[in-house]
Design an enzyme around this catalytic site. Structure first.
Site, PDB file in Angstrom:
ATOM      1  N   LYS A 145      18.607  50.817  -1.679  1.00  0.00           N
ATOM      2  CA  LYS A 145      19.750  50.826  -0.762  1.00  0.00           C
ATOM      3  C   LYS A 145      20.439  49.473  -0.834  1.00  0.00           C
ATOM      4  O   LYS A 145      19.790  48.421  -0.671  1.00  0.00           O
ATOM      5  CB  LYS A 145      19.244  51.119   0.652  1.00  0.00           C
ATOM      6  CG  LYS A 145      20.280  51.671   1.592  1.00  0.00           C
ATOM      7  CD  LYS A 145      19.600  52.132   2.874  1.00  0.00           C
ATOM      8  CE  LYS A 145      20.581  52.650   3.879  1.00  0.00           C
ATOM      9  NZ  LYS A 145      19.951  52.878   5.184  1.00  0.00           N
TER      10      LYS A 145
HETATM   11  O1  G3P Z   1      21.349  54.937   8.612  1.00  0.00           O
HETATM   12  C1  G3P Z   1      21.970  53.856   9.268  1.00  0.00           C
HETATM   13  C2  G3P Z   1      21.584  53.899  10.694  1.00  0.00           C
HETATM   14  O2  G3P Z   1      20.246  53.608  10.852  1.00  0.00           O
HETATM   15  C3  G3P Z   1      22.398  53.072  11.577  1.00  0.00           C
HETATM   16  O3  G3P Z   1      22.326  53.682  12.793  1.00  0.00           O
HETATM   17  O4  G3P Z   1      22.497  53.873  15.199  1.00  0.00           O
HETATM   18  O5  G3P Z   1      22.095  51.622  14.133  1.00  0.00           O
HETATM   19  O6  G3P Z   1      24.315  52.756  13.944  1.00  0.00           O
HETATM   20  P1  G3P Z   1      22.841  52.923  14.098  1.00  0.00           P
END
Ligand code: G3P
Length: 218
Positions: free
Chosen positions: A88
């Site tokens: 990634k």
């Molecule tokens: O896959 C990316 C994700 O983990 C980000 O999520 O909720 O931190 O925006 P968030």
């Protein structure tokens, strides 16, 4: 649509895997930190433990932000489990170069922190296996995350790119339902959002009625 779980928590990954519908896992440095693992050895062991639970791809994100560091780290991450690890990489100039480097080598890559169609196009041109647009974070700033997913799906289909649209930053079940509507290839979700798909009040009520009928025949 494929389902990935967006966590580094082994218990949650086990639970999702036990459902029999899990296609893969995505992690990021914040999710790894949440598990309390520290130092390269422990972190690599944690990735290996995740790979051993699931049969599908596991996204492991580089910590480096410079090209040479990303290449070095990406190579090491890939060797943890070449059949499962997906490297990634962030959508930066160095990140796009690194996506190109690894995709030319035939390694799976996931280009992350995508917030525009232009970034998604660059990720695809560099040969990314997956492009990860962040729905929730766009919604947080008053933009429309699902609309971006729809635009990227349309753009990739128009130009015939093979890069899969991996909807990320999913916060709830309705995000998943909207991703289905707009044709995302993959949704990476918290366990709670996946389990939310199972539930419907009429299913619960219907089951109660069936159970009563079944009891009456005992
Ligand atoms: O896959 C990316 C994700 O983990 C980000 O999520 O909720 O931190 O925006 P968030």
């Amino acid at each position: 649509m494929k389902f990935f779980i967006d966590t580094a928590n082994l218990e949650q990954i086990h639970k999702a895997q036990a459902l029999g519908i899990l296609d893969g896992v995505t992690t990021n440095p914040s999710l790894i930190a949440k598990e309390g693992v520290k130092g390269k050895n422990e972190i690599f062991k944690h990735y290996k433990a995740i790979c051993d639970i699931v049969s599908g791809p596991v996204s492991a994100e580089v910590f480096a932000t410079d090209y040479d560091g990303m290449i070095r780290e990406g190579e090491e991450l890939y060797q943890i489990d070449p059949a499962k690890i997906t490297i990634k990489l962030p959508c930066t100039e160095d990140g796009i170069r690194a996506v190109k480097y690894f995709s030319d080598k035939g390694y799976r890559t996931n280009c992350t922190l995508i917030f525009t169609v232009g970034q998604a196009l660059l990720a695809a041109k560099a040969g990314a296996t997956y492009c990860s647009p962040f729905i929730g974070r766009l919604d947080d700033i008053g933009e429309d995350g699902i609309q971006l997913i729809a635009q990227i799906v349309e753009t990739y289909s128009y130009y015939g790119f093979g890069t899969q649209v991996l909807a990320a930053s999913i916060r709830h079940t309705n995000h998943i339902l909207r991703c289905i509507e707009v044709g995302a290839d993959v949704a990476t979700c918290p366990l709670k959002a996946i389990l939310g798909l199972v539930e419907h009040p009429l299913t619960t009520k219907g089951l109660e009625i069936f159970c009563k009928a079944a009891d009456s025949m005992k």
